[in-house]
Design a protein around this motif. Sequence first.
Motif, PDB file in Angstrom:
ATOM      1  N   GLU A 306      29.386  97.854 -19.972  1.00 48.18           N
ATOM      2  CA  GLU A 306      29.922  96.590 -19.472  1.00 48.18           C
ATOM      3  C   GLU A 306      28.653  96.188 -18.324  1.00 48.18           C
ATOM      4  N   MET A 307      28.640  94.853 -18.428  1.00 51.81           N
ATOM      5  CA  MET A 307      27.853  94.402 -17.439  1.00 51.81           C
ATOM      6  C   MET A 307      28.437  93.231 -16.642  1.00 51.81           C
ATOM      7  N   GLY A 308      28.329  92.792 -15.610  1.00 48.95           N
ATOM      8  CA  GLY A 308      28.967  91.730 -14.767  1.00 48.95           C
ATOM      9  C   GLY A 308      28.249  90.293 -15.288  1.00 48.95           C
ATOM     10  N   VAL A 309      29.012  89.307 -15.247  1.00 43.96           N
ATOM     11  CA  VAL A 309      28.250  87.922 -15.324  1.00 43.96           C
ATOM     12  C   VAL A 309      28.726  87.205 -13.900  1.00 43.96           C
ATOM     13  N   ALA A 310      27.430  86.793 -13.679  1.00 37.91           N
ATOM     14  CA  ALA A 310      27.638  85.915 -12.101  1.00 37.91           C
ATOM     15  C   ALA A 310      28.240  84.369 -12.233  1.00 37.91           C
ATOM     16  N   GLY A 311      28.853  83.942 -11.400  1.00 43.73           N
ATOM     17  CA  GLY A 311      29.499  82.658 -11.419  1.00 43.73           C
ATOM     18  C   GLY A 311      28.461  81.802 -10.914  1.00 43.73           C
ATOM     19  N   SER A 312      29.010  80.495 -10.234  1.00 43.30           N
ATOM     20  CA  SER A 312      28.001  79.531  -9.574  1.00 43.30           C
ATOM     21  C   SER A 312      28.608  79.278  -8.115  1.00 43.30           C
ATOM     22  N   VAL A 313      27.669  78.532  -7.511  1.00 46.22           N
ATOM     23  CA  VAL A 313      27.976  78.211  -6.089  1.00 46.22           C
ATOM     24  C   VAL A 313      27.819  76.635  -5.973  1.00 46.22           C
ATOM     25  N   SER A 314      28.800  75.964  -5.548  1.00 47.71           N
ATOM     26  CA  SER A 314      28.584  74.722  -5.000  1.00 47.71           C
ATOM     27  C   SER A 314      28.792  74.350  -3.563  1.00 47.71           C
ATOM     28  N   LEU A 315      28.016  73.439  -2.964  1.00 47.53           N
ATOM     29  CA  LEU A 315      27.952  73.005  -1.675  1.00 47.53           C
ATOM     30  C   LEU A 315      28.859  72.113  -1.341  1.00 47.53           C
ATOM     31  N   LEU A 316      30.021  72.282  -0.568  1.00 47.33           N
ATOM     32  CA  LEU A 316      31.178  71.647  -0.089  1.00 47.33           C
ATOM     33  C   LEU A 316      30.679  70.566   1.135  1.00 47.33           C
ATOM     34  N   GLN A 317      29.951  70.988   2.061  1.00 50.63           N
ATOM     35  CA  GLN A 317      29.716  70.193   2.975  1.00 50.63           C
ATOM     36  C   GLN A 317      28.364  70.799   3.839  1.00 50.63           C
ATOM     37  N   ASN A 318      27.712  70.082   4.583  1.00 49.16           N
ATOM     38  CA  ASN A 318      26.726  70.550   5.614  1.00 49.16           C
ATOM     39  C   ASN A 318      26.659  69.804   6.917  1.00 49.16           C
ATOM     40  N   VAL A 319      26.132  70.243   7.651  1.00 47.78           N
ATOM     41  CA  VAL A 319      25.912  69.471   9.104  1.00 47.78           C
ATOM     42  C   VAL A 319      24.893  70.018   9.991  1.00 47.78           C
ATOM     43  N   THR A 320      24.130  69.104  10.620  1.00 48.12           N
ATOM     44  CA  THR A 320      22.907  69.841  11.426  1.00 48.12           C
ATOM     45  C   THR A 320      23.480  69.536  12.805  1.00 48.12           C
ATOM     46  N   LEU A 321      23.521  70.733  13.493  1.00 47.91           N
ATOM     47  CA  LEU A 321      24.301  70.866  14.853  1.00 47.91           C
ATOM     48  C   LEU A 321      23.257  70.892  16.193  1.00 47.91           C
ATOM     49  N   SER A 322      22.040  71.377  15.814  1.00 49.20           N
ATOM     50  CA  SER A 322      20.821  71.793  16.851  1.00 49.20           C
ATOM     51  C   SER A 322      19.535  71.931  16.183  1.00 49.20           C
TER      52      SER A 322
END
Length: 359
Positions: A306-322
């Motif tokens: 058995e080997m794992g299968v990776a999913g995916s990542v999505s960016l929901l939001q970002n903000v610059t504070l400093s």
Amino acid sequence: MSGAGLERPQLVAHVQQALSYTVFDCKWVPRSARLLCLGSAPRGCGVLQLYELQGGRLALLREIEKAKPLKCGTFGATSLQQRYLATGDFGGNLNIWNLEAPEIPVYSVKAHKEIVNSIDGVGGLGIGEGAPEIVTGSRDGTVKVWDPRQKDTPVANMEPVQGESKRDCWTVAFGNAYNQEERVVCAGYDNGDIKLFDLKNMSLRWETNIKNGVCSVEFDRKDVNMNKLVATSLEGKFHVFDMRTQHPTKGFASVSEKAHKSTVWQVRHLPQNRDIFVTSGGAGSLHLWKYEYPAQRSKKDSEGAEMGVAGSVSLLQNVTLSTQPISSLDWSPDKKGLCVCGAFDQTVRVLIVTKLNKV
């Protein structure tokens, strides 16, 4: 603006508070509207401040000075009744404080020869199974696990074997604490090493290297059968490992994402939804991410393993504070979307992340 855009979570700066010292960690006090900041005062001593969120402002409840600068803190090993804070400091000390009477620690041990870079707790707050334990990672190259009911000696000590060079341990995290026996510690080091220690068998279960200093590691939940682990790095990348399936030679499947233009200092999973997490960056920004699982999380290789299968990542939001790095980050365990972060511009900020139930 499209309808989809309106549905996206927003990161709203709610309150900001200027500090007169460098803040290294900030934490919500469980079951309260209080938070604490800890760090280093200009004259080299430690500072611990307790604030309460009162509407649109932070009210300072108390400020305590300590001999050594404070680097990191956790409530993970305390009961909800006591809410004792465990801290690691620049002198290598592990202390546990009763915030109602914080003059003298209720537990104190010289844990390491050098600075305690990172700390985590498990078995407290009514979360997970098993004894309360605290893990500390240090510049001295060792990772130690402590039972606050036992004085002076760690219950586990993961150190370089003879002949192995010592690496600076930057980050530690508990996981897999889903019953009385099982428990792991993940540690990340300055050379890119990630090591997974099995505390039940007292053995190294897995190791890998992500080619860059590992700034922060966190399991999406520490009290479930290992599910996912995020590791962030010095070069702006993070990696998500699917921890459900360990292949005999390939280890765990992973997906990596170039998140920030500079160091990714921290990762923190939303307590109310383990597939949403936030990363904080060296350029003063926060990024909110969602992990999507693949249709099937494992498959068989040519040998039938058995080997794992990776999913995916999505960016929901970002903000610059400093303009300065956001070096610490904590979600409120009680109020969904409430978040505190501390930055090297000597400011602590409380944010409200909206529409999290829509993602």
